[in-house]
Design an enzyme around this catalytic site. Structure first.
Site, PDB file in Angstrom:
ATOM      1  N   ARG A  21      76.879 -24.208 -18.492  1.00  0.00           N
ATOM      2  CA  ARG A  21      76.031 -23.817 -19.615  1.00  0.00           C
ATOM      3  C   ARG A  21      76.245 -22.385 -20.074  1.00  0.00           C
ATOM      4  O   ARG A  21      75.941 -22.031 -21.216  1.00  0.00           O
ATOM      5  CB  ARG A  21      74.549 -23.999 -19.237  1.00  0.00           C
ATOM      6  CG  ARG A  21      74.151 -23.129 -18.083  1.00  0.00           C
ATOM      7  CD  ARG A  21      72.673 -23.075 -17.772  1.00  0.00           C
ATOM      8  NE  ARG A  21      72.459 -22.187 -16.643  1.00  0.00           N
ATOM      9  CZ  ARG A  21      72.434 -20.862 -16.735  1.00  0.00           C
ATOM     10  NH1 ARG A  21      72.570 -20.270 -17.905  1.00  0.00           N
ATOM     11  NH2 ARG A  21      72.260 -20.125 -15.660  1.00  0.00           N
ATOM     12  N   GLU A  58      62.531  -7.281  -5.247  1.00  0.00           N
ATOM     13  CA  GLU A  58      62.484  -8.657  -5.753  1.00  0.00           C
ATOM     14  C   GLU A  58      61.715  -9.562  -4.803  1.00  0.00           C
ATOM     15  O   GLU A  58      60.898 -10.388  -5.228  1.00  0.00           O
ATOM     16  CB  GLU A  58      63.894  -9.211  -5.971  1.00  0.00           C
ATOM     17  CG  GLU A  58      63.884 -10.611  -6.578  1.00  0.00           C
ATOM     18  CD  GLU A  58      65.222 -11.316  -6.476  1.00  0.00           C
ATOM     19  OE1 GLU A  58      65.617 -11.969  -7.454  1.00  0.00           O
ATOM     20  OE2 GLU A  58      65.867 -11.229  -5.397  1.00  0.00           O
ATOM     21  N   TRP A  80      66.757  -9.304 -13.253  1.00  0.00           N
ATOM     22  CA  TRP A  80      66.198 -10.416 -14.030  1.00  0.00           C
ATOM     23  C   TRP A  80      66.126 -10.121 -15.524  1.00  0.00           C
ATOM     24  O   TRP A  80      65.638 -10.945 -16.302  1.00  0.00           O
ATOM     25  CB  TRP A  80      64.791 -10.749 -13.511  1.00  0.00           C
ATOM     26  CG  TRP A  80      64.788 -11.583 -12.272  1.00  0.00           C
ATOM     27  CD1 TRP A  80      64.737 -11.142 -10.983  1.00  0.00           C
ATOM     28  CD2 TRP A  80      64.830 -13.011 -12.197  1.00  0.00           C
ATOM     29  NE1 TRP A  80      64.741 -12.206 -10.116  1.00  0.00           N
ATOM     30  CE2 TRP A  80      64.793 -13.358 -10.835  1.00  0.00           C
ATOM     31  CE3 TRP A  80      64.880 -14.030 -13.157  1.00  0.00           C
ATOM     32  CZ2 TRP A  80      64.821 -14.686 -10.401  1.00  0.00           C
ATOM     33  CZ3 TRP A  80      64.909 -15.346 -12.731  1.00  0.00           C
ATOM     34  CH2 TRP A  80      64.884 -15.661 -11.358  1.00  0.00           C
ATOM     35  N   TYR A 123      59.889 -18.498  -9.066  1.00  0.00           N
ATOM     36  CA  TYR A 123      59.707 -18.491  -7.612  1.00  0.00           C
ATOM     37  C   TYR A 123      58.319 -18.098  -7.127  1.00  0.00           C
ATOM     38  O   TYR A 123      57.689 -18.821  -6.354  1.00  0.00           O
ATOM     39  CB  TYR A 123      60.736 -17.551  -6.964  1.00  0.00           C
ATOM     40  CG  TYR A 123      62.150 -17.956  -7.192  1.00  0.00           C
ATOM     41  CD1 TYR A 123      62.757 -18.934  -6.401  1.00  0.00           C
ATOM     42  CD2 TYR A 123      62.913 -17.367  -8.200  1.00  0.00           C
ATOM     43  CE1 TYR A 123      64.075 -19.309  -6.615  1.00  0.00           C
ATOM     44  CE2 TYR A 123      64.231 -17.741  -8.417  1.00  0.00           C
ATOM     45  CZ  TYR A 123      64.805 -18.716  -7.623  1.00  0.00           C
ATOM     46  OH  TYR A 123      66.101 -19.094  -7.840  1.00  0.00           O
ATOM     47  N   ARG A 151      57.614 -29.280   9.458  1.00  0.00           N
ATOM     48  CA  ARG A 151      57.186 -29.224   8.051  1.00  0.00           C
ATOM     49  C   ARG A 151      56.968 -27.792   7.563  1.00  0.00           C
ATOM     50  O   ARG A 151      56.206 -27.546   6.641  1.00  0.00           O
ATOM     51  CB  ARG A 151      55.889 -30.027   7.887  1.00  0.00           C
ATOM     52  CG  ARG A 151      56.032 -31.473   8.332  1.00  0.00           C
ATOM     53  CD  ARG A 151      54.710 -32.226   8.266  1.00  0.00           C
ATOM     54  NE  ARG A 151      54.852 -33.583   8.776  1.00  0.00           N
ATOM     55  CZ  ARG A 151      53.859 -34.475   8.846  1.00  0.00           C
ATOM     56  NH1 ARG A 151      52.636 -34.122   8.430  1.00  0.00           N
ATOM     57  NH2 ARG A 151      54.071 -35.682   9.319  1.00  0.00           N
ATOM     58  N   CYS A 170      67.473 -21.357  -8.305  1.00  0.00           N
ATOM     59  CA  CYS A 170      68.782 -21.573  -7.674  1.00  0.00           C
ATOM     60  C   CYS A 170      68.604 -21.755  -6.168  1.00  0.00           C
ATOM     61  O   CYS A 170      69.149 -22.680  -5.585  1.00  0.00           O
ATOM     62  CB  CYS A 170      69.703 -20.392  -7.958  1.00  0.00           C
ATOM     63  SG  CYS A 170      70.150 -20.225  -9.688  1.00  0.00           S
ATOM     64  N   ARG A 191      70.891 -24.633  -4.538  1.00  0.00           N
ATOM     65  CA  ARG A 191      71.547 -25.652  -5.362  1.00  0.00           C
ATOM     66  C   ARG A 191      72.710 -25.088  -6.155  1.00  0.00           C
ATOM     67  O   ARG A 191      73.681 -25.780  -6.451  1.00  0.00           O
ATOM     68  CB  ARG A 191      70.549 -26.280  -6.336  1.00  0.00           C
ATOM     69  CG  ARG A 191      70.031 -25.320  -7.389  1.00  0.00           C
ATOM     70  CD  ARG A 191      69.335 -25.960  -8.559  1.00  0.00           C
ATOM     71  NE  ARG A 191      68.934 -24.942  -9.523  1.00  0.00           N
ATOM     72  CZ  ARG A 191      69.698 -24.517 -10.533  1.00  0.00           C
ATOM     73  NH1 ARG A 191      70.897 -25.042 -10.717  1.00  0.00           N
ATOM     74  NH2 ARG A 191      69.260 -23.585 -11.352  1.00  0.00           N
ATOM     75  N   ASP A 194      76.092 -18.096  -7.341  1.00  0.00           N
ATOM     76  CA  ASP A 194      77.090 -17.167  -7.860  1.00  0.00           C
ATOM     77  C   ASP A 194      77.591 -16.354  -6.663  1.00  0.00           C
ATOM     78  O   ASP A 194      76.914 -15.439  -6.182  1.00  0.00           O
ATOM     79  CB  ASP A 194      76.428 -16.281  -8.918  1.00  0.00           C
ATOM     80  CG  ASP A 194      77.325 -15.172  -9.450  1.00  0.00           C
ATOM     81  OD1 ASP A 194      78.386 -14.905  -8.861  1.00  0.00           O
ATOM     82  OD2 ASP A 194      76.932 -14.537 -10.453  1.00  0.00           O
ATOM     83  N   ILE A 233      82.611 -19.174  -8.047  1.00  0.00           N
ATOM     84  CA  ILE A 233      83.010 -17.851  -8.509  1.00  0.00           C
ATOM     85  C   ILE A 233      83.263 -17.959 -10.005  1.00  0.00           C
ATOM     86  O   ILE A 233      84.015 -18.830 -10.457  1.00  0.00           O
ATOM     87  CB  ILE A 233      84.290 -17.369  -7.802  1.00  0.00           C
ATOM     88  CG1 ILE A 233      84.055 -17.178  -6.307  1.00  0.00           C
ATOM     89  CG2 ILE A 233      84.796 -16.068  -8.429  1.00  0.00           C
ATOM     90  CD1 ILE A 233      85.341 -16.923  -5.510  1.00  0.00           C
ATOM     91  N   TYR A 234      82.640 -17.086 -10.784  1.00  0.00           N
ATOM     92  CA  TYR A 234      82.932 -17.036 -12.212  1.00  0.00           C
ATOM     93  C   TYR A 234      84.324 -16.449 -12.417  1.00  0.00           C
ATOM     94  O   TYR A 234      84.736 -15.524 -11.709  1.00  0.00           O
ATOM     95  CB  TYR A 234      81.880 -16.207 -12.948  1.00  0.00           C
ATOM     96  CG  TYR A 234      80.570 -16.945 -13.140  1.00  0.00           C
ATOM     97  CD1 TYR A 234      80.395 -17.819 -14.200  1.00  0.00           C
ATOM     98  CD2 TYR A 234      79.527 -16.785 -12.233  1.00  0.00           C
ATOM     99  CE1 TYR A 234      79.202 -18.515 -14.364  1.00  0.00           C
ATOM    100  CE2 TYR A 234      78.327 -17.474 -12.390  1.00  0.00           C
ATOM    101  CZ  TYR A 234      78.182 -18.345 -13.458  1.00  0.00           C
ATOM    102  OH  TYR A 234      77.009 -19.044 -13.612  1.00  0.00           O
TER     103      TYR A 234
END
Length: 289
Positions: A21, A58, A80, A123, A151, A170, A191, A194, A233-234
């Protein structure tokens, strides 16, 4: 942290080219796992400088249940910024502001920040209020009262609210494990990862979370297990990755928690001390939004 360098090598060797995307292609693999012993040392990369205060801020932001970037930008944590800026550009209030001008407005104008600095139910919202459930506090209570539970899970992936988030989670689910010697471990399922920009932050952030939860429950940090779905990896990070792979890892730092508040949401950056962090130089790269 040779495990991290081996992760990069794994992607380069086994990955396939994929569109996504962001319109910046990746070299992608699926399904990988690393384990980090965090009982003595803190797993912060030494082959490039990681701005650990941004990692700490963060995580504090997540823990407090906050979803507005004002706390982050007020503390010079800019990881962000791009996502709310992209949303702002689609509103009638946008008059051509640059990203820097947008962030300056977030810092100086609380009304503007309240309107345009929110990321949706990301999050912090899911950790502390998943359809009315405080998952993080529940886990702390369970560790204290039923440490053998299977659990001890916090899930950030809420299908009922994903479409309201500026960026769906992510790092989507994590589970704690208490061993018979009082050691606390955590496994994260991520999931989408980067590998160059995000993963070093994720390793440090969730290791710090283990330290915090261990401190809150009278346990000792033991291991962070990092499990990946789409690990990539981009293509515009390849030069940076190869530069990092030429570097030799140094000795890892240690982390000390100087103060343990009664409420987990009351931690501040001053409660943490990173000792003997001596990384190599910064390697810059652009984030894909």
């Amino acid at each position: 942290m040779k495990q991290y360098l081996e992760l990069l090598q794994h992607i380069l060797k086994n990955g396939e080219s994929r569109h996504n995307r962001t319109r910046i292609d990746t070299i992608s693999t699926f399904g990988y796992q690393n384990r980090y012993d965090i009982s003595e040392y803190f797993p912060l990369l030494t082959t490039k400088k990681v701005f650990y205060k941004s990692v700490f801020h963060e995580l504090i932001w997540f823990i407090r249940g906050d979803t507005n970037i004002k706390y982050l930008v007020d503390n010079n944590c800019n990881i962000w910024n791009e996502w709310p800026y992209e949303l702002f550009k689609k509103t009638e209030d946008f008059t051509g502001e640059t990203l820097k001008e947008f962030i300056d407005k977030i810092k100086s104008d609380s009304t503007f920040a309240k309107k345009h600095g929110n990321l949706g139910p990301v999050y912090g919202k899911q950790w502390r209020n998943f359809l009315g459930v405080d998952q993080l506090q529940n886990v702390i209570d369970q560790i204290k009262n039923n440490p053998n539970s299977r659990r001890l899970i916090v899930c950030a992936w809420n299908p009922t609210e994903v479409d309201k988030m500026a960026l769906p989670p992510c790092h989507s689910l994590f589970q704690f494990y208490v061993d018979g010697n009082g050691g606390l471990s955590c496994e994260l399922y991520q999931r989408s990862a980067d590998a160059f920009l995000g993963v070093p932050f994720n390793i440090a952030s969730y290791s710090l979370l283990v330290y915090i939860i261990a401190a809150m429950t009278g346990l000792k940090p033991k291991e962070f297990v990092h499990t990946f779905g789409d690990l990539h990896i981009y293509v515009n990070h390849l030069d940076q990755v190869n530069e990092q792979l030429r570097r030799i890892p140094g000795k890892l730092p240690k982390l000390k928690i100087k103060n343990i508040p009664k409420n987990i949401g009351e931690f501040t950056i001053e409660d943490f001390e990173l000792i003997d962090y001596n990384p190599q130089g910064v390697i810059k790269a652009e984030v894909a939004v």
